[in-house]
Design a protein around this motif. Structure first.
Motif, PDB file in Angstrom:
ATOM      1  N   GLY A 158       0.924  -1.374   0.082  1.00  0.00           N
ATOM      2  CA  GLY A 158       0.060   0.037  -0.125  1.00  0.00           C
ATOM      3  C   GLY A 158       0.645   1.244   0.075  1.00  0.00           C
ATOM      4  O   GLY A 158       0.240   2.376   0.006  1.00  0.00           O
ATOM      5  N   MET A 159       2.069   1.297   0.073  1.00  0.00           N
ATOM      6  CA  MET A 159       2.831   2.389  -0.209  1.00  0.00           C
ATOM      7  C   MET A 159       4.173   1.991  -1.062  1.00  0.00           C
ATOM      8  O   MET A 159       4.556   0.840  -1.174  1.00  0.00           O
ATOM      9  CB  MET A 159       3.278   2.857   1.271  1.00  0.00           C
ATOM     10  N   ALA A 160       5.098   3.125  -1.330  1.00  0.00           N
ATOM     11  CA  ALA A 160       6.322   2.809  -2.315  1.00  0.00           C
ATOM     12  C   ALA A 160       7.034   1.719  -1.787  1.00  0.00           C
ATOM     13  O   ALA A 160       7.319   1.713  -0.306  1.00  0.00           O
ATOM     14  CB  ALA A 160       6.897   4.145  -2.404  1.00  0.00           C
ATOM     15  N   PRO A 161       7.567   0.767  -2.506  1.00  0.00           N
ATOM     16  CA  PRO A 161       7.459   0.568  -3.940  1.00  0.00           C
ATOM     17  C   PRO A 161       6.191   0.100  -4.602  1.00  0.00           C
ATOM     18  O   PRO A 161       6.225   0.013  -5.792  1.00  0.00           O
ATOM     19  CB  PRO A 161       8.801   0.017  -4.319  1.00  0.00           C
ATOM     20  N   ASP A 162       5.231  -0.400  -3.759  1.00  0.00           N
ATOM     21  CA  ASP A 162       4.064  -1.069  -4.255  1.00  0.00           C
ATOM     22  C   ASP A 162       3.249   0.178  -5.059  1.00  0.00           C
ATOM     23  O   ASP A 162       3.049   1.333  -4.446  1.00  0.00           O
ATOM     24  CB  ASP A 162       3.243  -1.656  -2.774  1.00  0.00           C
ATOM     25  N   ARG A 215       7.390  -0.348  -8.280  1.00  0.00           N
ATOM     26  CA  ARG A 215       8.105   0.333  -9.016  1.00  0.00           C
ATOM     27  C   ARG A 215       9.394   0.744  -8.421  1.00  0.00           C
ATOM     28  O   ARG A 215       9.351   1.275  -7.246  1.00  0.00           O
ATOM     29  CB  ARG A 215       7.247   1.472  -9.556  1.00  0.00           C
ATOM     30  N   HIS A 216      10.548   0.654  -8.983  1.00  0.00           N
ATOM     31  CA  HIS A 216      11.792   0.934  -8.449  1.00  0.00           C
ATOM     32  C   HIS A 216      12.358   1.920  -9.709  1.00  0.00           C
ATOM     33  O   HIS A 216      12.909   1.312 -10.692  1.00  0.00           O
ATOM     34  CB  HIS A 216      12.795   0.135  -8.367  1.00  0.00           C
ATOM     35  N   GLU A 217      12.345   3.292  -9.629  1.00  0.00           N
ATOM     36  CA  GLU A 217      12.801   4.157 -10.789  1.00  0.00           C
ATOM     37  C   GLU A 217      12.027   3.741 -12.000  1.00  0.00           C
ATOM     38  O   GLU A 217      10.890   4.090 -11.859  1.00  0.00           O
ATOM     39  CB  GLU A 217      14.165   4.075 -10.784  1.00  0.00           C
ATOM     40  N   ASP A 218      12.674   3.412 -12.982  1.00  0.00           N
ATOM     41  CA  ASP A 218      11.748   3.252 -14.256  1.00  0.00           C
ATOM     42  C   ASP A 218      11.728   1.729 -14.546  1.00  0.00           C
ATOM     43  O   ASP A 218      11.315   1.456 -15.542  1.00  0.00           O
ATOM     44  CB  ASP A 218      12.934   3.860 -15.548  1.00  0.00           C
ATOM     45  N   VAL A 219      11.591   0.930 -13.549  1.00  0.00           N
ATOM     46  CA  VAL A 219      11.369  -0.442 -13.688  1.00  0.00           C
ATOM     47  C   VAL A 219      10.092  -0.657 -12.867  1.00  0.00           C
ATOM     48  O   VAL A 219      10.242  -0.809 -11.691  1.00  0.00           O
ATOM     49  CB  VAL A 219      12.371  -1.406 -13.289  1.00  0.00           C
ATOM     50  N   GLY A 258       5.619 -13.617 -13.835  1.00  0.00           N
ATOM     51  CA  GLY A 258       5.674 -12.502 -13.776  1.00  0.00           C
ATOM     52  C   GLY A 258       6.151 -11.684 -14.971  1.00  0.00           C
ATOM     53  O   GLY A 258       6.486 -12.331 -16.018  1.00  0.00           O
ATOM     54  N   ARG A 259       6.337 -10.327 -15.035  1.00  0.00           N
ATOM     55  CA  ARG A 259       6.495  -9.447 -15.828  1.00  0.00           C
ATOM     56  C   ARG A 259       7.435  -8.324 -15.374  1.00  0.00           C
ATOM     57  O   ARG A 259       7.499  -7.951 -14.245  1.00  0.00           O
ATOM     58  CB  ARG A 259       5.160  -9.025 -16.596  1.00  0.00           C
ATOM     59  N   GLN A 260       8.085  -7.838 -16.206  1.00  0.00           N
ATOM     60  CA  GLN A 260       8.748  -6.583 -16.134  1.00  0.00           C
ATOM     61  C   GLN A 260       8.538  -5.654 -17.160  1.00  0.00           C
ATOM     62  O   GLN A 260       8.440  -5.829 -18.421  1.00  0.00           O
ATOM     63  CB  GLN A 260      10.228  -6.826 -15.934  1.00  0.00           C
ATOM     64  N   TYR A 261       8.414  -4.000 -16.774  1.00  0.00           N
ATOM     65  CA  TYR A 261       8.357  -3.348 -17.733  1.00  0.00           C
ATOM     66  C   TYR A 261       9.417  -2.125 -17.313  1.00  0.00           C
ATOM     67  O   TYR A 261       9.628  -1.882 -16.151  1.00  0.00           O
ATOM     68  CB  TYR A 261       7.229  -2.478 -17.884  1.00  0.00           C
ATOM     69  N   SER A 262      10.102  -1.818 -18.324  1.00  0.00           N
ATOM     70  CA  SER A 262      11.216  -0.634 -18.223  1.00  0.00           C
ATOM     71  C   SER A 262      11.352   0.375 -19.017  1.00  0.00           C
ATOM     72  O   SER A 262      10.913   0.177 -20.154  1.00  0.00           O
ATOM     73  CB  SER A 262      12.889  -1.307 -18.094  1.00  0.00           C
ATOM     74  N   GLY A 263      11.533   1.541 -18.712  1.00  0.00           N
ATOM     75  CA  GLY A 263      11.347   2.654 -19.545  1.00  0.00           C
ATOM     76  C   GLY A 263      10.815   3.893 -19.013  1.00  0.00           C
ATOM     77  O   GLY A 263      10.073   3.709 -17.946  1.00  0.00           O
ATOM     78  N   ASP A 264      10.218   4.701 -20.052  1.00  0.00           N
ATOM     79  CA  ASP A 264       9.376   5.966 -19.821  1.00  0.00           C
ATOM     80  C   ASP A 264       8.008   5.363 -19.414  1.00  0.00           C
ATOM     81  O   ASP A 264       7.682   4.423 -20.184  1.00  0.00           O
ATOM     82  CB  ASP A 264       9.539   7.117 -20.620  1.00  0.00           C
ATOM     83  N   VAL A 265       7.121   5.933 -18.768  1.00  0.00           N
ATOM     84  CA  VAL A 265       6.101   5.798 -18.530  1.00  0.00           C
ATOM     85  C   VAL A 265       5.284   6.962 -18.668  1.00  0.00           C
ATOM     86  O   VAL A 265       5.113   7.814 -17.816  1.00  0.00           O
ATOM     87  CB  VAL A 265       5.450   5.005 -16.974  1.00  0.00           C
ATOM     88  N   ASP A 266       4.140   7.191 -19.718  1.00  0.00           N
ATOM     89  CA  ASP A 266       3.259   8.114 -20.057  1.00  0.00           C
ATOM     90  C   ASP A 266       2.001   8.244 -19.080  1.00  0.00           C
ATOM     91  O   ASP A 266       1.674   8.927 -18.666  1.00  0.00           O
ATOM     92  CB  ASP A 266       2.920   8.261 -21.361  1.00  0.00           C
ATOM     93  N   ASP A 267       1.520   6.786 -18.925  1.00  0.00           N
ATOM     94  CA  ASP A 267       0.258   6.738 -18.200  1.00  0.00           C
ATOM     95  C   ASP A 267       0.505   5.444 -17.498  1.00  0.00           C
ATOM     96  O   ASP A 267       0.583   4.302 -18.004  1.00  0.00           O
ATOM     97  CB  ASP A 267      -0.648   6.520 -19.221  1.00  0.00           C
ATOM     98  N   LEU A 268       0.642   5.793 -16.070  1.00  0.00           N
ATOM     99  CA  LEU A 268       0.980   4.695 -15.246  1.00  0.00           C
ATOM    100  C   LEU A 268      -0.165   3.714 -15.001  1.00  0.00           C
ATOM    101  O   LEU A 268       0.117   2.321 -14.921  1.00  0.00           O
ATOM    102  CB  LEU A 268       1.597   5.214 -13.936  1.00  0.00           C
ATOM    103  N   ARG A 269      -1.467   4.166 -15.046  1.00  0.00           N
ATOM    104  CA  ARG A 269      -2.516   3.443 -14.823  1.00  0.00           C
ATOM    105  C   ARG A 269      -2.648   2.316 -15.910  1.00  0.00           C
ATOM    106  O   ARG A 269      -2.980   1.249 -15.818  1.00  0.00           O
ATOM    107  CB  ARG A 269      -3.730   4.227 -14.591  1.00  0.00           C
TER     108      ARG A 269
END
Length: 181
Positions: free
Chosen positions: A53-57, A98-102, A129-140
Motif C-alpha cells: 500500500g506504499m512505495a515501492p508498491d 516500481r523502482h525508478e523506471d522499472v 511475472g513481468r517487467q516493464y522498463s522505460g518511460d511511463v506516460d500513463d502509469l494506470r
C-alpha cells in the motif's frame, strides 16, 4: 463582456487541450472459458497476500487490482463438482512494484485439495511475472496492461498445472476435448 467572450472561447480552448482520449479499463473476466470441475464439495478462495500500500508498491494505482483479478479468475474458472473434500485456492503473491523506471509484477497461487479430515490430497502451484522498463506516460494504463498480460499467462499456467498435478481430481466435464480433424 470579457466574461461572455471567455465563456464562448472556453469550449475551443478545452477542445484544443483535450486531444488525449480517456482509456477504458474493462474488468478482467474468465467466465467465457470452460470451467475446471474439481471433484470436491467446496471451494474456498483465500487472499494470503496483502499489498504493502506504499512505495515501492504501486498495485493500488492499477485500475484492476491484481488480488481482485486473481480471485475473479478462481471464481470464474474453478467449480466444486464433487460430494466430499475442499479445494483451497490461495493467492500468495499479487505484487506490482516500481523502482525508478522499472515496474515489476509477480503473481503466485496454490490450489490445494483436502479430504474431509483435513489431509492434503494434492496441490498445484502457478507463478508468473513481468517487467516493464522505460518511460511511463500513463502509469494506470501500463499497470493495467501488465496485469492483463500476467493474468493471461496465469490462466494458462494454472490450468496446465491443475491438469498435470490434479488430473485424478478433475471431473469428467473438465476433460480436454480431442482436436478437430
Amino acid at each position: 463582456c470579457l466574461t461572455r467572450r471567455a465563456s464562448l472561447l472556453l469550449p475551443l480552448i478545452l477542445a484544443a487541450c483535450g486531444g488525449e482520449k480517456r482509456r477504458d479499463f474493462p474488468p478482467l473476466r474468465y467466465d467465457y472459458l470452460p470451467p475446471i470441475r474439481l471433484n470436491v464439495a467446496t471451494l474456498d478462495v483465500q487472499q494470503r497476500f496483502v499489498p504493502l500500500g506504499m512505495a515501492p508498491d504501486v498495485s493500488q494505482l492499477d485500475p484492476v487490482r491484481p488480488v481482485d483479478v486473481l480471485r475473479t479468475m478462481a471464481e470464474d474458472r474453478l467449480v466444486a463438482a464433487g460430494s466430499v473434500g475442499t479445494a483451497v485456492f490461495a493467492i500468495i503473491d499479487a505484487s506490482l512494484t516500481r523502482h525508478e523506471d522499472v515496474i515489476s509484477g509477480r503473481m503466485a497461487v496454490v490450489l490445494g485439495l483436502y479430504g474431509p479430515d483435513g489431509t492434503r490430497l494434492g496441490f498445484a502451484e502457478a507463478r508468473v511475472g513481468r517487467q516493464y522498463s522505460g518511460d511511463v506516460d500513463d502509469l494506470r494504463a501500463t499497470l493495467y496492461d501488465m496485469t492483463k498480460q500476467m493474468m493471461d499467462s496465469m490462466n494458462v499456467e494454472l490450468e496446465y498445472q491443475v491438469r498435470r498435478n490434479l488430473r485424478d481430481w478433475l471431473g469428467s466435464e473438465s476433460a480436454v476435448p480431442p482436436p478437430v480433424q
